[in-house]
Design a protein around this motif. Structure first.
Motif, PDB file in Angstrom:
ATOM      1  N   GLY A 235      66.795  41.278  13.837  1.00  0.00           N
ATOM      2  CA  GLY A 235      65.991  40.118  13.857  1.00  0.00           C
ATOM      3  C   GLY A 235      64.643  40.374  14.986  1.00  0.00           C
ATOM      4  N   GLY A 236      63.564  39.781  14.437  1.00  0.00           N
ATOM      5  CA  GLY A 236      62.393  39.707  15.324  1.00  0.00           C
ATOM      6  C   GLY A 236      61.612  40.872  15.079  1.00  0.00           C
ATOM      7  N   VAL A 237      61.821  41.678  14.271  1.00  0.00           N
ATOM      8  CA  VAL A 237      60.794  43.112  14.280  1.00  0.00           C
ATOM      9  C   VAL A 237      59.877  42.753  13.338  1.00  0.00           C
ATOM     10  N   GLY A 238      59.868  41.618  12.367  1.00  0.00           N
ATOM     11  CA  GLY A 238      58.547  41.664  11.670  1.00  0.00           C
ATOM     12  C   GLY A 238      58.926  41.889  10.097  1.00  0.00           C
ATOM     13  N   LYS A 239      60.253  41.440   9.869  1.00  0.00           N
ATOM     14  CA  LYS A 239      60.335  41.612   8.376  1.00  0.00           C
ATOM     15  C   LYS A 239      59.879  40.685   7.325  1.00  0.00           C
ATOM     16  N   THR A 240      59.736  39.418   7.859  1.00  0.00           N
ATOM     17  CA  THR A 240      59.110  38.461   6.900  1.00  0.00           C
ATOM     18  C   THR A 240      57.434  38.644   6.704  1.00  0.00           C
ATOM     19  N   THR A 241      57.021  39.355   8.064  1.00  0.00           N
ATOM     20  CA  THR A 241      55.398  39.774   7.884  1.00  0.00           C
ATOM     21  C   THR A 241      55.239  40.772   7.177  1.00  0.00           C
ATOM     22  N   MET A 242      55.933  41.746   7.012  1.00  0.00           N
ATOM     23  CA  MET A 242      55.784  42.955   6.214  1.00  0.00           C
ATOM     24  C   MET A 242      56.154  42.659   4.838  1.00  0.00           C
TER      25      MET A 242
ATOM     26  N   GLN B 205      62.664  38.550 -15.374  1.00  0.00           N
ATOM     27  CA  GLN B 205      62.186  38.174 -16.593  1.00  0.00           C
ATOM     28  C   GLN B 205      60.804  37.658 -16.455  1.00  0.00           C
ATOM     29  N   GLN B 206      60.321  36.844 -15.369  1.00  0.00           N
ATOM     30  CA  GLN B 206      59.202  36.134 -15.266  1.00  0.00           C
ATOM     31  C   GLN B 206      58.219  37.025 -14.276  1.00  0.00           C
ATOM     32  N   TYR B 207      58.696  37.835 -13.472  1.00  0.00           N
ATOM     33  CA  TYR B 207      57.729  38.476 -12.381  1.00  0.00           C
ATOM     34  C   TYR B 207      57.534  39.999 -12.772  1.00  0.00           C
ATOM     35  N   ASP B 208      56.625  40.436 -12.209  1.00  0.00           N
ATOM     36  CA  ASP B 208      56.405  41.914 -12.165  1.00  0.00           C
ATOM     37  C   ASP B 208      57.175  42.583 -11.033  1.00  0.00           C
ATOM     38  N   LEU B 209      57.006  41.864 -10.086  1.00  0.00           N
ATOM     39  CA  LEU B 209      57.736  42.294  -8.583  1.00  0.00           C
ATOM     40  C   LEU B 209      58.479  41.257  -8.116  1.00  0.00           C
ATOM     41  N   LEU B 210      59.697  41.388  -7.591  1.00  0.00           N
ATOM     42  CA  LEU B 210      60.615  40.422  -6.628  1.00  0.00           C
ATOM     43  C   LEU B 210      60.462  41.203  -5.225  1.00  0.00           C
ATOM     44  N   VAL B 211      59.983  40.463  -4.160  1.00  0.00           N
ATOM     45  CA  VAL B 211      60.028  40.915  -2.659  1.00  0.00           C
ATOM     46  C   VAL B 211      61.109  40.086  -1.965  1.00  0.00           C
ATOM     47  N   PHE B 212      62.211  40.561  -1.503  1.00  0.00           N
ATOM     48  CA  PHE B 212      63.240  39.616  -0.677  1.00  0.00           C
ATOM     49  C   PHE B 212      63.089  40.135   0.605  1.00  0.00           C
ATOM     50  N   ASP B 213      62.789  38.979   1.390  1.00  0.00           N
ATOM     51  CA  ASP B 213      63.020  39.182   3.036  1.00  0.00           C
ATOM     52  C   ASP B 213      64.275  38.669   3.227  1.00  0.00           C
TER      53      ASP B 213
ATOM     54  N   VAL C 256      63.511  48.694   2.331  1.00  0.00           N
ATOM     55  CA  VAL C 256      62.846  49.288   3.368  1.00  0.00           C
ATOM     56  C   VAL C 256      63.282  48.604   4.453  1.00  0.00           C
ATOM     57  N   ILE C 257      63.493  49.356   5.641  1.00  0.00           N
ATOM     58  CA  ILE C 257      64.125  48.867   6.862  1.00  0.00           C
ATOM     59  C   ILE C 257      62.832  48.672   7.840  1.00  0.00           C
ATOM     60  N   VAL C 258      62.583  47.539   8.550  1.00  0.00           N
ATOM     61  CA  VAL C 258      61.587  47.413   9.421  1.00  0.00           C
ATOM     62  C   VAL C 258      62.223  47.536  10.730  1.00  0.00           C
ATOM     63  N   LEU C 259      61.566  47.882  11.916  1.00  0.00           N
ATOM     64  CA  LEU C 259      62.107  48.218  13.172  1.00  0.00           C
ATOM     65  C   LEU C 259      61.061  48.254  14.155  1.00  0.00           C
ATOM     66  N   ALA C 260      61.204  47.876  15.342  1.00  0.00           N
ATOM     67  CA  ALA C 260      60.328  48.218  16.295  1.00  0.00           C
ATOM     68  C   ALA C 260      60.772  49.761  17.330  1.00  0.00           C
ATOM     69  N   ALA C 261      59.788  50.302  17.702  1.00  0.00           N
ATOM     70  CA  ALA C 261      60.085  51.761  18.398  1.00  0.00           C
ATOM     71  C   ALA C 261      60.742  51.331  19.648  1.00  0.00           C
ATOM     72  N   GLU C 262      61.948  50.803  19.777  1.00  0.00           N
ATOM     73  CA  GLU C 262      62.405  50.675  20.904  1.00  0.00           C
ATOM     74  C   GLU C 262      63.991  51.001  20.867  1.00  0.00           C
TER      75      GLU C 262
END
Length: 331
Positions: free
Chosen positions: A18-25, A135-143, A238-244
């Motif tokens: 949580g809080g690393v920017g998944k929704t933004t990416m 069936q309706q879209y070329d790409l699905l992106v799940f946050d 895709v895994i989103v993370l911070a360098a911490e």
């Protein structure tokens, strides 16, 4: 890496702590794909629903246009649970005598707080969204929700498929037993004892067909979801993370959980990286990030890593997301 994924895959999942920017990416990659002419659906499965906050507008459980070529929706876990219980209730009422309707309602009320019921309901909604969306879209992106919740959810398709197939095999054995009883003249007596005088209910054969139909529909949804998740040609996680320290350690563990669940990871995005020329004040911070990134690459050498530099201003609204997408496209 992200640009190639946006061009080549049909389904992308973004997960992580949580809080690393998944929704933004996730939003930035969805924008990139839409600007390339693909028809994109951006889906949030996170109960916090930060997608609407990021875009600065209301996004509900039904797809709404966010920009040209891009729609968005938020799967509401509470709404998914109510819909799931309503479907279960309809099926049970078809199978039970009218005088047991009160027992069905009691069962559903107890089920509302049963372990795993929320995950099962969300999984069914996720599977149906994926089936309809492809069936309706070329790409699905799940946050997705934070990594612990998502890891459990990603392991469910295999488990639920096996459970449903086991139930179908049990129905087949029951059908054979019912046929034997019918041949012996016992099926009608048994049905009469169960149904009772005056009840309007499906015949045993109709009841069995209904159960089989419900189980088969559920199995088909889970099989599609399981196969799509495991297909590296169509899907990327895709895994989103911070360098911490904690995000890196959690990412290493999360990748292992996904791999064991049959969900291969397509790559890692290290978000909010300290710029190399950030001045003396941040030089030590950047060195610390390099140490943790070395630890990450040593633990997961097979995965591509994309680094996204810390932005000067907070990413918010369509303009901010488009600017980030443009930066990612240029790298």
């Amino acid at each position: 890496m992200l640009l190639n994924l946006a061009r080549q895959r049909r389904v992308l999942f973004f997960g992580g702590k949580g809080g690393v920017g998944k929704t933004t990416m996730a939003s930035a990659v969805a924008v990139m794909a839409a600007e390339q002419g693909r028809r994109v659906l951006l889906v949030s499965t996170d109960p916090a629903h930060s997608l609407g906050h990021l875009w600065g507008r209301r996004i509900g459980p039904h797809a709404v246009p966010l920009m040209a070529g891009l729609d968005g929706l938020e799967i509401d876990p509470a709404e998914s649970l109510e819909s799931h219980l309503e479907q279960v209730g309809r099926s049970l009422r078809k199978l039970m005598p009218h005088h047991l309707a009160g027992e069905v309602d009691k069962h559903l009320a107890r089920s509302r707080d049963a372990p795993g019921i929320h995950e099962a309901a969300l999984l069914e909604r996720l599977a149906q969204t994926l089936i309809d969306g492809m069936q309706q879209y070329d790409l699905l992106v799940f946050d997705t929700a934070p990594s612990g919740h998502t890891a459990r959810l990603m392991a469910l398709p295999e488990m639920m498929t096996a459970w449903t197939e086991g139930m179908l095999r049990q129905r087949e054995r029951s059908d054979k037993l019912g046929a034997a009883l019918h041949g012996a003249g016992g099926a009608q007596d048994m049905a009469a004892r169960i149904i009772g005088k005056g009840d309007q209910i499906l015949t045993p054969a109709q009841r069995d067909d209904t159960i089989r139909s419900v189980l088969n529909r559920r199995r088909e949804r889970f099989v599609v979801l399981r196969d799509v998740l495991a297909d590296t040609q169509r899907t990327g996680f895709v895994i989103v993370l911070a360098a911490e320290r904690l995000p890196v350690l959690e990412t290493i563990e999360f990748e292992g959980q996904l791999r064991r669940a049959g969900v291969p990871v397509a790559g890692l995005v290290v978000n909010k990286r300290m710029p190399a020329q950030a001045g003396d004040f941040f030089a030590e911070k950047q060195q610390q990030e390099q140490h943790y990134l070395a630890q990450l690459r040593e633990a997961l050498p097979q995965l591509p890593v994309e680094e996204v530099v810390l932005q000067r201003l907070e990413v918010a609204g369509e303009d901010g997301i488009r600017a980030l997408a443009g930066m990612l496209r240029a790298e």
